[in-house]
Design a protein around this motif. Structure first.
Motif, PDB file in Angstrom:
ATOM      1  N   UNK A  38       0.806  -1.218   0.000  1.00  0.00           N
ATOM      2  CA  UNK A  38       0.000   0.000   0.000  1.00  0.00           C
ATOM      3  C   UNK A  38       0.837   1.265   0.000  1.00  0.00           C
ATOM      4  N   UNK A  39       1.800   1.328   0.919  1.00  0.00           N
ATOM      5  CA  UNK A  39       2.643   2.520   1.017  1.00  0.00           C
ATOM      6  C   UNK A  39       3.547   2.657  -0.198  1.00  0.00           C
ATOM      7  N   UNK A  45       3.316   5.242  -7.371  1.00  0.00           N
ATOM      8  CA  UNK A  45       2.246   5.243  -8.374  1.00  0.00           C
ATOM      9  C   UNK A  45       1.304   6.432  -8.208  1.00  0.00           C
ATOM     10  N   UNK A  46       1.846   7.539  -7.700  1.00  0.00           N
ATOM     11  CA  UNK A  46       1.085   8.787  -7.580  1.00  0.00           C
ATOM     12  C   UNK A  46      -0.216   8.602  -6.798  1.00  0.00           C
ATOM     13  N   UNK A  47      -0.113   7.900  -5.685  1.00  0.00           N
ATOM     14  CA  UNK A  47      -1.272   7.743  -4.809  1.00  0.00           C
ATOM     15  C   UNK A  47      -2.199   6.612  -5.171  1.00  0.00           C
ATOM     16  N   UNK A  48      -1.923   5.872  -6.238  1.00  0.00           N
ATOM     17  CA  UNK A  48      -2.778   4.742  -6.641  1.00  0.00           C
ATOM     18  C   UNK A  48      -2.427   3.516  -5.806  1.00  0.00           C
TER      19      UNK A  48
END
Length: 397
Positions: A38-39, A45-48
């Motif tokens: 997740x982190x 991935x630019x917040x994805x």
């Protein structure tokens, strides 16, 4: 409803419990990898945060697809294919060592053009060697005492493949060599011939470490492990330190899904140290469940060996089952400090690429053997599958 059940029975052959174990592993893997990445996904991935979730789920589905295809094939065909796969593996391993993609100071990967996906030829070589070794031993059950007929061709192929792999991946080579020894033991190879194999393996392995890329790393990791084990004041390596923290803070029931803190610090929490993340989030109970599933997988694999009428099918299932479960036990042992750091992923659970495909093929072959001799008629020119391995080796018990 009955029509749907009949369709499933016709589509999914082999041991139903083994199918259930693999599907359960797949669900656990998706959940844990999603949490562990997740982190990383947010940063890269630019917040994805779902990027690796979708990618890993797709790869698992592809792996399951290859498993389904492999289990539909008469397993005797793998005796024919194994030699060709070995002949392909040798130049691939050489090319990878000389010109492969260098990651973490080791050339283990080839990048597949167009799809831009990395591929480890050692995955193909492992599958091919175990399959061909099972074929050779099944053909030579009546000539096991003959050095030139039995041990020499076995020694030649094991030496070539393990020797090439150890140049850039010592842990995989050693684990494959141990699997081959287990397969030889199950195949009733005399202990004196196995002793010769071990001696030659030590010479080839030592030469490979001395001339390859990982010799200094192996010595450093083994030395650090035994130093920290013998001296409580010796600082443990960074990876192990945070693996211990993850395990210690997980307790009995864990912090809960997605609540790991060490995933943000621990290197490779989604592959090499995913077992530590499992215990941190799901506790000792979760870790015990995963261990039980691997042992259940091994039991069902050996159950397939016991039920297999032919020598080749039994040896093939045993070799592939031991290969997967031994790697799992080594990975879990490293996470809890029972062995030096290896860099081996946890099969069926770690995030991976083409390794998931080869794992799927391996399990598919085990399922193909478990379909039983009632569905498979003997084929001319294949290994002697008209008789069981004499005495069936009490070691299965």
């Amino acid at each position: 409803m009955e029509l749907r059940q009949n369709l499933l029975q016709r589509s999914l052959k082999g041991d139903p419990i083994l199918w259930a174990i693999v599907l359960l592993f797949s669900f656990i893997s998706i959940a844990v990898v999603y949490s562990a990445t997740g982190t990383l996904a947010y940063k890269k991935m630019d917040g994805n945060t779902e990027h690796f979730l979708f990618k890993h789920t797709a790869l698992i589905l592809v792996g399951l697809g290859f498993m389904w295809l492999a289990h539909r094939i008469d397993y005797r065909y793998y005796s024919r294919l194994a030699l060709y796969a070995l002949l392909i593996s040798v130049p691939l391993l050489l090319f990878t060592y000389l010109m492969g993609s260098n990651i973490n100071e080791a050339s283990r990967w080839l990048t597949i053009p167009v799809i831009n996906q990395t591929f480890q030829p050692s995955d193909l070589a492992k599958l091919a060697l175990i399959s061909h070794l099972a074929s050779m031993l099944s053909r030579r059950q009546q000539h096991l005492d003959d050095f030139w007929t039995t041990l020499f061709p076995v020694m030649l192929w094991v030496g070539i493949i393990c020797g090439l792999i150890i140049l850039s991946n010592a842990s995989t080579a050693l684990l494959l060599f141990a699997t081959c020894l287990l397969l030889m033991f199950i195949g009733r190879v005399p202990l004196r011939q196995m002793a010769v194999m071990i001696a030659i393996g030590a010479v080839v392995g030592g030469a490979g470490l001395a001339t390859g890329q990982r010799g200094k790393t192996v010595i450093s990791r083994v030395t650090n492990h035994f130093d920290s084990a013998s001296d409580p004041n010796k600082k443990v390596p960074f990876q192990l330190e945070h693996s211990y923290i993850a395990i210690a803070t997980g307790g009995v029931t864990g912090k809960g899904p997605g609540k790991s803190t060490e995933r943000n610090i621990l290197p490779h929490p989604y592959s090499d140290f995913i077992y530590a993340i499992i215990i941190e989030e799901y506790g000792l109970i979760g870790g015990a469940v995963v261990l039980f599933l691997y042992l259940a997988f091994l039991y069902r694999g050996l159950k397939t060996v016991m039920n297999s009428y032919g020598a080749f099918g039994g040896l093939l299932s045993a070799g592939l089952s031991f290969s997967l479960v031994l790697q799992a036990l080594v990975n879990m042992g490293v996470a809890v400090g029972l062995g030096p750091i290896t860099g081996l992923p946890l099969p069926l659970l770690s995030m991976g690429g083409t390794s998931l495909i080869f794992t799927g093929i391996s399990i598919g072959i085990i399922l193909a053997v478990s379909r039983g001799e009632r569905e498979v008629r003997p084929m001319t020119g294949e290994p002697d599958d008209t008789a069981r391995i004499p005495s069936k080796r009490a070691a299965y018990a």
